[in-house]
Design a protein around this motif. Structure first.
Motif, PDB file in Angstrom:
ATOM      1  N   GLY A  80       5.003   2.417 -25.694  1.00  0.00           N
ATOM      2  CA  GLY A  80       4.208   3.127 -24.696  1.00  0.00           C
ATOM      3  C   GLY A  80       3.026   2.301 -24.206  1.00  0.00           C
ATOM      4  O   GLY A  80       2.743   2.256 -23.006  1.00  0.00           O
ATOM      5  N   CYS A  81       2.346   1.624 -25.131  1.00  0.00           N
ATOM      6  CA  CYS A  81       1.219   0.759 -24.759  1.00  0.00           C
ATOM      7  C   CYS A  81       1.671  -0.379 -23.855  1.00  0.00           C
ATOM      8  O   CYS A  81       1.033  -0.675 -22.839  1.00  0.00           O
ATOM      9  CB  CYS A  81       0.555   0.194 -26.011  1.00  0.00           C
ATOM     10  N   LYS A  82       2.758  -1.015 -24.245  1.00  0.00           N
ATOM     11  CA  LYS A  82       3.256  -2.141 -23.452  1.00  0.00           C
ATOM     12  C   LYS A  82       3.652  -1.688 -22.042  1.00  0.00           C
ATOM     13  O   LYS A  82       3.365  -2.371 -21.058  1.00  0.00           O
ATOM     14  CB  LYS A  82       4.453  -2.787 -24.164  1.00  0.00           C
ATOM     15  N   LEU A  83       4.309  -0.548 -21.959  1.00  0.00           N
ATOM     16  CA  LEU A  83       4.755  -0.040 -20.664  1.00  0.00           C
ATOM     17  C   LEU A  83       3.571   0.350 -19.786  1.00  0.00           C
ATOM     18  O   LEU A  83       3.534   0.022 -18.590  1.00  0.00           O
ATOM     19  CB  LEU A  83       5.676   1.163 -20.875  1.00  0.00           C
ATOM     20  N   VAL A  84       2.595   1.046 -20.371  1.00  0.00           N
ATOM     21  CA  VAL A  84       1.423   1.491 -19.605  1.00  0.00           C
ATOM     22  C   VAL A  84       0.633   0.302 -19.067  1.00  0.00           C
ATOM     23  O   VAL A  84       0.240   0.275 -17.887  1.00  0.00           O
ATOM     24  CB  VAL A  84       0.527   2.395 -20.486  1.00  0.00           C
ATOM     25  N   PHE A  85       0.401  -0.702 -19.908  1.00  0.00           N
ATOM     26  CA  PHE A  85      -0.355  -1.876 -19.469  1.00  0.00           C
ATOM     27  C   PHE A  85       0.415  -2.676 -18.422  1.00  0.00           C
ATOM     28  O   PHE A  85      -0.174  -3.192 -17.473  1.00  0.00           O
ATOM     29  CB  PHE A  85      -0.690  -2.767 -20.669  1.00  0.00           C
ATOM     30  N   TYR A  86       1.726  -2.762 -18.606  1.00  0.00           N
ATOM     31  CA  TYR A  86       2.547  -3.528 -17.654  1.00  0.00           C
ATOM     32  C   TYR A  86       2.545  -2.861 -16.278  1.00  0.00           C
ATOM     33  O   TYR A  86       2.315  -3.516 -15.250  1.00  0.00           O
ATOM     34  CB  TYR A  86       3.970  -3.650 -18.182  1.00  0.00           C
ATOM     35  N   VAL A  87       2.797  -1.554 -16.246  1.00  0.00           N
ATOM     36  CA  VAL A  87       2.819  -0.828 -14.970  1.00  0.00           C
ATOM     37  C   VAL A  87       1.442  -0.849 -14.316  1.00  0.00           C
ATOM     38  O   VAL A  87       1.318  -1.004 -13.095  1.00  0.00           O
ATOM     39  CB  VAL A  87       3.301   0.623 -15.178  1.00  0.00           C
ATOM     40  N   HIS A  88       0.385  -0.730 -15.132  1.00  0.00           N
ATOM     41  CA  HIS A  88      -0.975  -0.768 -14.581  1.00  0.00           C
ATOM     42  C   HIS A  88      -1.268  -2.112 -13.936  1.00  0.00           C
ATOM     43  O   HIS A  88      -1.798  -2.182 -12.822  1.00  0.00           O
ATOM     44  CB  HIS A  88      -1.993  -0.488 -15.680  1.00  0.00           C
ATOM     45  N   ARG A  89      -0.920  -3.198 -14.618  1.00  0.00           N
ATOM     46  CA  ARG A  89      -1.215  -4.524 -14.087  1.00  0.00           C
ATOM     47  C   ARG A  89      -0.402  -4.804 -12.816  1.00  0.00           C
ATOM     48  O   ARG A  89      -0.939  -5.341 -11.839  1.00  0.00           O
ATOM     49  CB  ARG A  89      -0.914  -5.584 -15.139  1.00  0.00           C
ATOM     50  N   VAL A  90       0.879  -4.424 -12.828  1.00  0.00           N
ATOM     51  CA  VAL A  90       1.713  -4.622 -11.639  1.00  0.00           C
ATOM     52  C   VAL A  90       1.162  -3.816 -10.465  1.00  0.00           C
ATOM     53  O   VAL A  90       1.013  -4.333  -9.347  1.00  0.00           O
ATOM     54  CB  VAL A  90       3.177  -4.216 -11.928  1.00  0.00           C
ATOM     55  N   SER A  91       0.831  -2.552 -10.708  1.00  0.00           N
ATOM     56  CA  SER A  91       0.329  -1.676  -9.644  1.00  0.00           C
ATOM     57  C   SER A  91      -1.010  -2.166  -9.116  1.00  0.00           C
ATOM     58  O   SER A  91      -1.265  -2.112  -7.902  1.00  0.00           O
ATOM     59  CB  SER A  91       0.189  -0.246 -10.168  1.00  0.00           C
ATOM     60  N   LYS A  92      -1.871  -2.640  -9.997  1.00  0.00           N
ATOM     61  CA  LYS A  92      -3.175  -3.151  -9.579  1.00  0.00           C
ATOM     62  C   LYS A  92      -3.011  -4.369  -8.679  1.00  0.00           C
ATOM     63  O   LYS A  92      -3.691  -4.498  -7.646  1.00  0.00           O
ATOM     64  CB  LYS A  92      -4.008  -3.506 -10.807  1.00  0.00           C
TER      65      LYS A  92
END
Length: 305
Positions: A80-92
């Protein structure tokens, strides 16, 4: 300590609610335009991608940060942590690229017919969709390493040095050379986009100034939809550049410092969520179709404005 955490949680919660309401309201506005068969402007597709990216930024950073500030610590699994950080960075990063693309497209759209940009006016709308897809694809690939340096903190791995506690996940450092290269690439990317935005914004300001000089003697002259859209994009870019500069400074501090304070982590997250929160309100406030959708539809089906 409890009072401070509660206050921080309320600030995050307010920002998250405002951001979600603003972005979903803007998406609903474009859905309404679509179902009423209005003619879209060249920049509308970019704004829709920008709004989706901003929604994901708020959901992947604002919501977990709010829950952590209100006392729900480390509630995500490692995946969950990896997915949340990955999606956040891509979206940003998509949000940054979309804002840059938006300013360049609008600069081309309002450019006078005698300038060098005029020849791209007819071609630019054809490539906007491809540019948006390319932006998402590149950022999905470029950020593929992000999950490797994030953990939930629930694993008993003694070789990991947890240096930044976000309240719901930990991030840990790479080696010194990799860290320096990473910071340098971030700075280069941000500076590159900011330079492009400043160039496009300067071009728009110059075009608007010349147009104002030409129509100042015409009585009852009203600002055109293109002029209002340009003003909103100029305000949007100015806001982005200011917040991006602050966010980059805080992000570099978080990356460089071995054990950043809770205040630094919270302030960085608050600044990072500011642009996705305020951008839909800036865009809506200068869009005449929000308040006069039926009239705008009639007008837009007859003219390209």
């Amino acid at each position: 300590m409890v009072t401070r955490d509660w206050t921080t949680g309320m600030i995050y919660l307010s920002q998250t609610i405002l951001g979600i309401l603003g972005n979903f309201s803007l998406l609903s506005h474009y859905l309404c335009i679509y179902f009423r068969r209005c003619k879209f402007r060249p920049t509308d597709l970019i704004i829709k991608h920008l709004t989706v990216a901003n929604c994901l930024v708020i959901l992947c950073r604002g919501v977990p940060q709010t829950m952590a500030a209100l006392g729900m610590k480390h509630f995500l699994s490692d995946i969950g942590c990896k997915l949340v950080f990955y999606v956040h960075r891509v979206s940003k990063d998509v949000s940054t690229g979309s804002t840059c693309l938006l300013s360049i497209t609008q600069a081309i759209t309002i450019s006078p017919s005698k300038t060098g940009c005029a020849k791209f006016k007819e071609k630019a709308p054809k490539y906007i969709g491809s540019c948006n897809i390319l932006c998402w694809t590149l950022n999905l690939i470029l950020n593929v390493m992000v999950p490797m340096f994030v953990t939930s903190g629930n694993r008993s791995d003694k070789n990991i040095t947890k240096n930044t506690d976000y309240g719901y996940c930990y991030s840990f450092k790479r080696d010194r050379s990799s860290e320096s290269l990473y910071v340098a690439l971030l700075l280069f990317r941000d500076i590159f986009f900011v330079v492009l935005m400043v160039w496009a914004s300067s071009s728009m300001v110059f075009t608007l100034y010349r147009h104002k000089q030409q129509v100042q003697y015409i009585r009852g002259s009203r600002s055109s939809p293109e002029s209002r859209a340009t003003h909103s994009i100029l305000i949007l870019v100015s806001t982005f550049v200011s917040l991006c500069t602050l966010s980059s400074i805080f992000h570099i501090c978080l990356t460089v410092l071995s054990n950043p304070s809770v205040w630094l982590v919270n302030t960085s997250a608050l600044i990072a969520g500011s642009f996705p929160t305020v951008s839909p309100y800036i865009l809506r406030s200068h869009d005449s179709r929000v308040h006069s959708l039926c009239c705008a539809c009639t007008r837009n089906t007859q003219s390209p404005g």
